[in-house]
Design a protein around this motif. Structure first.
Motif, PDB file in Angstrom:
ATOM      1  N   LEU A 118       0.864  -1.193   0.000  1.00  0.00           N
ATOM      2  CA  LEU A 118       0.000   0.000   0.000  1.00  0.00           C
ATOM      3  C   LEU A 118       0.897   1.239   0.000  1.00  0.00           C
ATOM      4  O   LEU A 118       1.779   1.382   0.845  1.00  0.00           O
ATOM      5  CB  LEU A 118      -0.901  -0.012   1.243  1.00  0.00           C
ATOM      6  CG  LEU A 118      -1.781   1.200   1.480  1.00  0.00           C
ATOM      7  CD1 LEU A 118      -2.748   1.434   0.313  1.00  0.00           C
ATOM      8  CD2 LEU A 118      -2.593   1.043   2.773  1.00  0.00           C
ATOM      9  N   LEU A 119       0.663   2.115  -0.979  1.00  0.00           N
ATOM     10  CA  LEU A 119       1.415   3.367  -1.051  1.00  0.00           C
ATOM     11  C   LEU A 119       0.462   4.537  -0.858  1.00  0.00           C
ATOM     12  O   LEU A 119      -0.695   4.466  -1.305  1.00  0.00           O
ATOM     13  CB  LEU A 119       2.076   3.534  -2.428  1.00  0.00           C
ATOM     14  CG  LEU A 119       3.155   2.537  -2.829  1.00  0.00           C
ATOM     15  CD1 LEU A 119       2.535   1.342  -3.513  1.00  0.00           C
ATOM     16  CD2 LEU A 119       4.160   3.174  -3.762  1.00  0.00           C
ATOM     17  N   VAL A 120       0.942   5.587  -0.233  1.00  0.00           N
ATOM     18  CA  VAL A 120       0.139   6.809  -0.137  1.00  0.00           C
ATOM     19  C   VAL A 120       0.986   7.992  -0.599  1.00  0.00           C
ATOM     20  O   VAL A 120       2.163   8.087  -0.267  1.00  0.00           O
ATOM     21  CB  VAL A 120      -0.387   7.078   1.300  1.00  0.00           C
ATOM     22  CG1 VAL A 120      -1.426   6.047   1.710  1.00  0.00           C
ATOM     23  CG2 VAL A 120       0.734   7.127   2.334  1.00  0.00           C
ATOM     24  N   ALA A 121       0.367   8.861  -1.378  1.00  0.00           N
ATOM     25  CA  ALA A 121       1.058  10.069  -1.851  1.00  0.00           C
ATOM     26  C   ALA A 121       0.277  11.277  -1.330  1.00  0.00           C
ATOM     27  O   ALA A 121      -0.649  11.764  -1.987  1.00  0.00           O
ATOM     28  CB  ALA A 121       1.120  10.077  -3.380  1.00  0.00           C
ATOM     29  N   PRO A 122       0.629  11.763  -0.141  1.00  0.00           N
ATOM     30  CA  PRO A 122      -0.137  12.858   0.462  1.00  0.00           C
ATOM     31  C   PRO A 122      -0.036  14.147  -0.360  1.00  0.00           C
ATOM     32  O   PRO A 122       0.952  14.387  -1.045  1.00  0.00           O
ATOM     33  CB  PRO A 122       0.523  13.057   1.824  1.00  0.00           C
ATOM     34  CG  PRO A 122       1.319  11.827   2.073  1.00  0.00           C
ATOM     35  CD  PRO A 122       1.716  11.316   0.729  1.00  0.00           C
ATOM     36  N   ALA A 123      -1.080  14.956  -0.265  1.00  0.00           N
ATOM     37  CA  ALA A 123      -1.089  16.283  -0.899  1.00  0.00           C
ATOM     38  C   ALA A 123      -1.937  17.197  -0.037  1.00  0.00           C
ATOM     39  O   ALA A 123      -3.105  16.888   0.225  1.00  0.00           O
ATOM     40  CB  ALA A 123      -1.669  16.190  -2.310  1.00  0.00           C
ATOM     41  N   MET A 124      -1.349  18.271   0.420  1.00  0.00           N
ATOM     42  CA  MET A 124      -2.083  19.213   1.287  1.00  0.00           C
ATOM     43  C   MET A 124      -1.244  20.471   1.483  1.00  0.00           C
ATOM     44  O   MET A 124      -0.128  20.546   0.962  1.00  0.00           O
ATOM     45  CB  MET A 124      -2.411  18.553   2.627  1.00  0.00           C
ATOM     46  CG  MET A 124      -1.207  18.088   3.407  1.00  0.00           C
ATOM     47  SD  MET A 124      -1.626  16.894   4.703  1.00  0.00           S
ATOM     48  CE  MET A 124      -2.015  15.418   3.784  1.00  0.00           C
ATOM     49  N   THR A 125      -1.752  21.409   2.230  1.00  0.00           N
ATOM     50  CA  THR A 125      -0.960  22.618   2.479  1.00  0.00           C
ATOM     51  C   THR A 125       0.115  22.304   3.531  1.00  0.00           C
ATOM     52  O   THR A 125      -0.008  21.319   4.269  1.00  0.00           O
ATOM     53  CB  THR A 125      -1.830  23.765   3.036  1.00  0.00           C
ATOM     54  OG1 THR A 125      -2.297  23.370   4.324  1.00  0.00           O
ATOM     55  CG2 THR A 125      -3.008  24.077   2.133  1.00  0.00           C
ATOM     56  N   SER A 126       1.116  23.177   3.594  1.00  0.00           N
ATOM     57  CA  SER A 126       2.205  22.952   4.562  1.00  0.00           C
ATOM     58  C   SER A 126       1.666  22.881   5.980  1.00  0.00           C
ATOM     59  O   SER A 126       2.088  22.052   6.782  1.00  0.00           O
ATOM     60  CB  SER A 126       3.219  24.092   4.505  1.00  0.00           C
ATOM     61  OG  SER A 126       3.649  24.290   3.199  1.00  0.00           O
ATOM     62  N   GLU A 127       0.704  23.780   6.280  1.00  0.00           N
ATOM     63  CA  GLU A 127       0.176  23.822   7.651  1.00  0.00           C
ATOM     64  C   GLU A 127      -0.475  22.498   8.016  1.00  0.00           C
ATOM     65  O   GLU A 127      -0.304  21.971   9.107  1.00  0.00           O
ATOM     66  CB  GLU A 127      -0.862  24.948   7.814  1.00  0.00           C
ATOM     67  CG  GLU A 127      -0.288  26.359   7.755  1.00  0.00           C
ATOM     68  CD  GLU A 127      -0.069  26.864   6.335  1.00  0.00           C
ATOM     69  OE1 GLU A 127      -0.408  26.128   5.365  1.00  0.00           O
ATOM     70  OE2 GLU A 127       0.446  27.981   6.179  1.00  0.00           O
ATOM     71  N   MET A 128      -1.250  21.968   7.076  1.00  0.00           N
ATOM     72  CA  MET A 128      -1.929  20.692   7.352  1.00  0.00           C
ATOM     73  C   MET A 128      -0.912  19.567   7.495  1.00  0.00           C
ATOM     74  O   MET A 128      -0.998  18.736   8.388  1.00  0.00           O
ATOM     75  CB  MET A 128      -2.926  20.372   6.228  1.00  0.00           C
ATOM     76  CG  MET A 128      -4.102  21.317   6.197  1.00  0.00           C
ATOM     77  SD  MET A 128      -4.956  21.211   4.613  1.00  0.00           S
ATOM     78  CE  MET A 128      -6.399  20.288   5.067  1.00  0.00           C
TER      79      MET A 128
END
Ligand code: CTP
Length: 408
Positions: A118-128
């Protein structure tokens, strides 16, 4: 693991979802089969039709699940079909649901039913990304063997530049393809050292260096995911133990030498990624040095060179050293290759700001005896670790094939 993979791409609801079609196209172009599962909010960013056309398969969605009256449990059949599940982009909400083991939609339920990579590629703002809650979820997931791809520093949807941008599709595809090697080190024991050492000056102070341990820990995570019995001797670092790794914590160069000496005879591969102190105080002061006494006179002595000693204690192991250099990379690496009786020196230029100590990425050149050097271009340390093990595997298979034909 087959050459071509069945990849289930989970798409959750973030702006980076617009890159999901590119990931699908690239995977299919490399000969893999792809199906997509979208969370409820992903449809606001990318249309199911786009992914259906590119995958040539219906997209798994809540409505699709409910509409299916065949009695087939789709989360089970999808989980059994997939060799790899990759969630890209993985939003905060999806990371949290995966870390908590929730089964509140098709994607999360399928991930629970799934036993492969299982791979995850997170994407969000720096703060999050920096929020403790998110970091805790990421640590939990990594501790369970989930492979984290990115995020990276770059332009964000907010218009700012910072940490939290999803890794580029190419990097995600390379990480997915890297899972093909799962199991290829089964039956081997790999011993890895990582991090700095601390050499005490007095009860509160020590001599050390800037090593973060990230490269060594990435190597350990990769070795374990490929099925090796993985022994990780770590200096003082703030990193979670990768899934499936046996970790032994040490503090000083002498403790590291003693532990390696005990374990190395069992190992077929020994990788010295630790930044071992070359010098230590001849003796540590018993009580805290006081400023009023003025600057102390320090007398240092050399430590044992563990890598050099490995030639005697693990003569049959593939012995790999690391060299972090600020100048004369090649000549320094070759000097260490000979001087330390190693098979490989993996060298990197720590004067570069993008791959200095503590960075997430690395670019290395592998110097080998009687073979041309190989440069592994800039990429996440875990992917660099994957390329290094591909090369090590090739070398070991070559040596073993040679021994078989000569009857050695
Ligand atoms: N190493 C070791 N024992 C030591 C010092 C270094 O086993 N006491 C290993 C490191 O783990 C690494 C390799 O040797 O794999 C090269 O380390 P490096 O510090 O670059 O080498 P040095 O011989 O200490 O050279 P330099 O003068 O550049 O520090």
């Amino acid at each position: 693991m087959p050459e071509s993979l069945n990849v289930l791409l989970g798409v959750s609801g973030g702006i980076a979802a617009f890159k999901a079609p590119e990931i699908v196209r690239s995977l299919r172009g490399n000969g893999h089969s792809v199906r997509c599962a979208m969370t409820r909010s992903a449809g606001a960013f990318v249309t199911p039709l786009t992914l259906e056309v590119l995958t040539e398969f219906p997209v798994y969605r809540e409505e699709y699940l409910q509409a299916n009256n065949s009695g087939e449990e789709l989360h089970i059949s999808a989980a059994r079909w997939a060799d790899v599940i990759c969630v890209a982009p993985a939003t905060c909400n999806t990371l949290a649901r995966l870390a908590l083991g929730l089964a509140d939609d098709f994607l999360a339920t399928t991930c629970l039913a799934f036993t492969g990579s299982l791979l995850v590629a997170p994407a969000m703002t720096s703060e999050m990304w920096e929020k403790e809650a998110i970091q805790a979820h990421v640590t939990t997931l990594q501790g369970r063997g989930v492979i984290l791809v990115g995020p990276v520093v770059g332009p964000l949807a907010t218009g700012e530049t910072g940490m939290g941008r999803m890794a580029e599709p190419d990097e995600i595809v390379a990480a997915i393809e890297g899972t093909r090697n799962r199991g290829d080190l089964r039956g081997r024991t790999v011993l890895i050292t990582a991090g700095p050492t601390h050499e005490a000056l007095d009860p509160v102070r020590f001599l050390s260096n800037r090593s973060s341990g990230k490269m060594g820990f990435s190597l350990a995570a990769e070795a374990a995911s490929r099925g090796a019995r993985t022994l990780l001797v770590s200096g003082p670092v703030c990193l979670p133990t990768p899934h499936g790794v046996e970790r032994i914590d040490v503090t000083t160069a002498a403790e590291m030498a003693e532990t390696v000496e005990k374990l190395a005879p069992e190992a077929g591969i020994v990788i010295m990624a630790a930044a071992v102190a070359d010098f230590r105080p001849e003796s540590a002061f018993e009580s805290k040095l006081k400023k009023v006494s003025g600057p102390p006179e320090l007398r240092l002595e050399g430590t044992e060179d563990i890598l050099t000693r490995l030639g005697e204690i693990a003569p049959n192991a593939l012995r790999v050293g690391f060299a972090a250099e600020t100048e004369k990379l090649e000549s320094e690496a070759r000097r260490k290759l000979e001087g330390k009786n190693a098979h490989w020196i993996v060298a990197n230029d720590v004067s570069r700001s993008d791959i200095g100590f503590g960075s997430e990425d690395n670019e290395v050149t592998v110097f080998r005896r009687n073979q041309p050097s190989v440069t592994i271009p800039l990429q996440a340390k875990r992917l660099v670790a994957g390329r290094l093990f591909d090369l090590m595997q090739q070398e070991l298979e070559g040596v073993e094939a040679g021994m078989a034909t000569t009857g050695g």
